[in-house]
Design an enzyme around this catalytic site. Sequence first.
Site, PDB file in Angstrom:
ATOM      1  N   ASP A 221      -7.640  17.043 -15.528  1.00 41.90           N
ATOM      2  CA  ASP A 221      -7.881  15.660 -15.934  1.00 41.90           C
ATOM      3  C   ASP A 221      -7.490  15.574 -17.414  1.00 41.90           C
ATOM      4  O   ASP A 221      -8.140  16.163 -18.267  1.00 41.90           O
ATOM      5  CB  ASP A 221      -9.366  15.337 -15.719  1.00 41.90           C
ATOM      6  CG  ASP A 221      -9.742  13.916 -16.110  1.00 41.90           C
ATOM      7  OD1 ASP A 221      -9.063  13.332 -16.987  1.00 41.90           O
ATOM      8  OD2 ASP A 221     -10.731  13.393 -15.558  1.00 41.90           O
TER       9      ASP A 221
ATOM     10  N   ARG B 193       0.845  -1.217   0.000  1.00 46.09           N
ATOM     11  CA  ARG B 193       0.000   0.000   0.000  1.00 46.09           C
ATOM     12  C   ARG B 193       0.870   1.254   0.000  1.00 46.09           C
ATOM     13  O   ARG B 193       0.463   2.321  -0.436  1.00 46.09           O
ATOM     14  CB  ARG B 193      -0.981  -0.007   1.179  1.00 46.09           C
ATOM     15  CG  ARG B 193      -1.831   1.260   1.265  1.00 46.09           C
ATOM     16  CD  ARG B 193      -3.174   1.043   1.984  1.00 46.09           C
ATOM     17  NE  ARG B 193      -3.035   0.398   3.271  1.00 46.09           N
ATOM     18  CZ  ARG B 193      -2.654   1.018   4.392  1.00 46.09           C
ATOM     19  NH1 ARG B 193      -2.369   2.307   4.377  1.00 46.09           N
ATOM     20  NH2 ARG B 193      -2.555   0.359   5.520  1.00 46.09           N
TER      21      ARG B 193
ATOM     22  N   TYR C 226     -16.278  15.457 -15.899  1.00 45.76           N
ATOM     23  CA  TYR C 226     -16.667  14.043 -15.866  1.00 45.76           C
ATOM     24  C   TYR C 226     -17.768  13.840 -14.803  1.00 45.76           C
ATOM     25  O   TYR C 226     -17.616  14.272 -13.663  1.00 45.76           O
ATOM     26  CB  TYR C 226     -15.423  13.215 -15.537  1.00 45.76           C
ATOM     27  CG  TYR C 226     -15.681  11.748 -15.392  1.00 45.76           C
ATOM     28  CD1 TYR C 226     -16.052  10.972 -16.473  1.00 45.76           C
ATOM     29  CD2 TYR C 226     -15.547  11.126 -14.148  1.00 45.76           C
ATOM     30  CE1 TYR C 226     -16.298   9.622 -16.333  1.00 45.76           C
ATOM     31  CE2 TYR C 226     -15.781   9.764 -14.002  1.00 45.76           C
ATOM     32  CZ  TYR C 226     -16.164   9.030 -15.095  1.00 45.76           C
ATOM     33  OH  TYR C 226     -16.401   7.684 -14.945  1.00 45.76           O
TER      34      TYR C 226
HETATM   35  C1  LIG Z   1     -13.438   7.391 -16.802  1.00 51.18           C
HETATM   36  C2  LIG Z   1     -13.067   8.773 -16.430  1.00 51.18           C
HETATM   37  C3  LIG Z   1     -12.699   9.105 -15.121  1.00 51.18           C
HETATM   38  C4  LIG Z   1     -12.810   8.134 -13.978  1.00 51.18           C
HETATM   39  O1  LIG Z   1     -11.879   7.118 -14.073  1.00 51.18           O
HETATM   40  P1  LIG Z   1     -12.099   5.650 -13.432  1.00 51.18           P
HETATM   41  O2  LIG Z   1     -10.815   4.982 -13.778  1.00 51.18           O
HETATM   42  O3  LIG Z   1     -13.296   5.061 -14.100  1.00 51.18           O
HETATM   43  O4  LIG Z   1     -12.299   5.848 -11.976  1.00 51.18           O
HETATM   44  C5  LIG Z   1     -12.240  10.375 -14.885  1.00 51.18           C
HETATM   45  N1  LIG Z   1     -12.189  11.300 -15.855  1.00 51.18           N
HETATM   46  C6  LIG Z   1     -12.566  11.043 -17.113  1.00 51.18           C
HETATM   47  C7  LIG Z   1     -12.483  12.105 -18.144  1.00 51.18           C
HETATM   48  C8  LIG Z   1     -13.012   9.765 -17.445  1.00 51.18           C
HETATM   49  O5  LIG Z   1     -13.441   9.513 -18.680  1.00 51.18           O
END
Ligand SMILES: *Cc1c(COP(=O)(O)O)cnc(C)c1O
Length: 388
Positions: free
Chosen positions: A183, A59, A112
């Site tokens: 992101d 972890r 998202y």
């Molecule tokens: C899928 C997605 C997430 C979340 O990711 P997970 O791996 O499903 O938790 C975050 N941001 C965007 C733009 C995504 O498409």
Amino acid sequence: MNDAVWPGELASLMVTHDEGNAYDAVVPPIVQTSLFTFNDYDQMVSAYRGEIVRPIYTRGLNPTVRMFEEMLAKLEGGEDALGFASGMAAISSTVLSFVEPGDRIVAVRHVYPDAFRLFGTILKRMKIDVTYVDGRDEAAVDKALAGAKLFYMESPTSWVMEAHDVSALAAIARRHGVVCVIDNSWASPIFQQPLTLGVDLVLHSASKYLGGHSDVVAGVVAGSKELVARIRAEAYPYLGGKLSPFDAWLLVRGLRTLPIRMKAHEASALEIARRLQALDVVEQVCHPGLMNQLPPGLKGTSGLFSFIFREGVDIRAFADRLKLFRLGVSWGGHESLIVPGEVVLQQKAQPNSAHAFGINARSVRLHVGLEGTGALWSDLQDAIAAAS
Ligand SMILES: *Cc1c(COP(=O)(O)O)cnc(C)c1O
């Protein structure tokens, strides 16, 4: 069973004999273990005191996970990175590392949906407010950032693909002394390196393009040593959204082909977007590559975009007629997928909001995979003919 030599002993002999080398295997081994043992008391106490860097418990630190983190940090132009069990674990641990009750976050609109839900549930209960702005409106971003603690970006945004001038927005955040997070799942570091554009932390759903084979759920955040250390100190170990060694190994595998996959997704998706735009039954195509020019810093486009059918097209018939494009959420893998907007708007998860996500009920999101443009276009043409 031979009493003299146990398989476990053999395994440890192999490790000592060939430590860190794995017989020069071209693919690194998966260090699939929960804990690491010590040669003696002194080595253990040195590791606990932090005098030597040695994994203690997976972890905290695992060599396979570390390999993925180092690769990703390099790809994003960061000093360090941290892997997570999902993109959402990366998002929640990152955001929670920089806010306290009473703080305010600014986010670009149409983030998202599950990030929107994190902000509207857990953060709301912690008395952290979120202001949403149109990221294309720099004056609005500037105004909203006064007194804020964190700026949360996505460019282009999920579903409607609003693309921003990331370096301009990062400069505004810097002027306000606000930590700036983006992101970058859509563009991947192949087409956008936000850290080089002035953003403080870049995160990914590694379940998408970084993995690229639709066989792993994972996340990652990268940035300066100092900011990543802050996430590593508390949210990472105590919220515990740890990336598993096997998933990290799959990601190392995926990263090897990332540049060529991205170029293939780009070429195929752009061609299909252009052809869709020329059809009478299509009202609008939301794809940043169809704008006059890409925003500064965005060097290419990926396989995910959406479009809006004109009134009168039977979206159910369209979806059911498709053969290569399959109905499914997520994206970033080898396979082509569609998600009808009207289905997402019926999702049970709360809060659910067409307005917040920018989803038009006549829209369809496409992920253009690696099957080949010609075959994918025929598939779309057949389905559109059946639905209109
Ligand atoms: C899928 C997605 C997430 C979340 O990711 P997970 O791996 O499903 O938790 C975050 N941001 C965007 C733009 C995504 O498409």
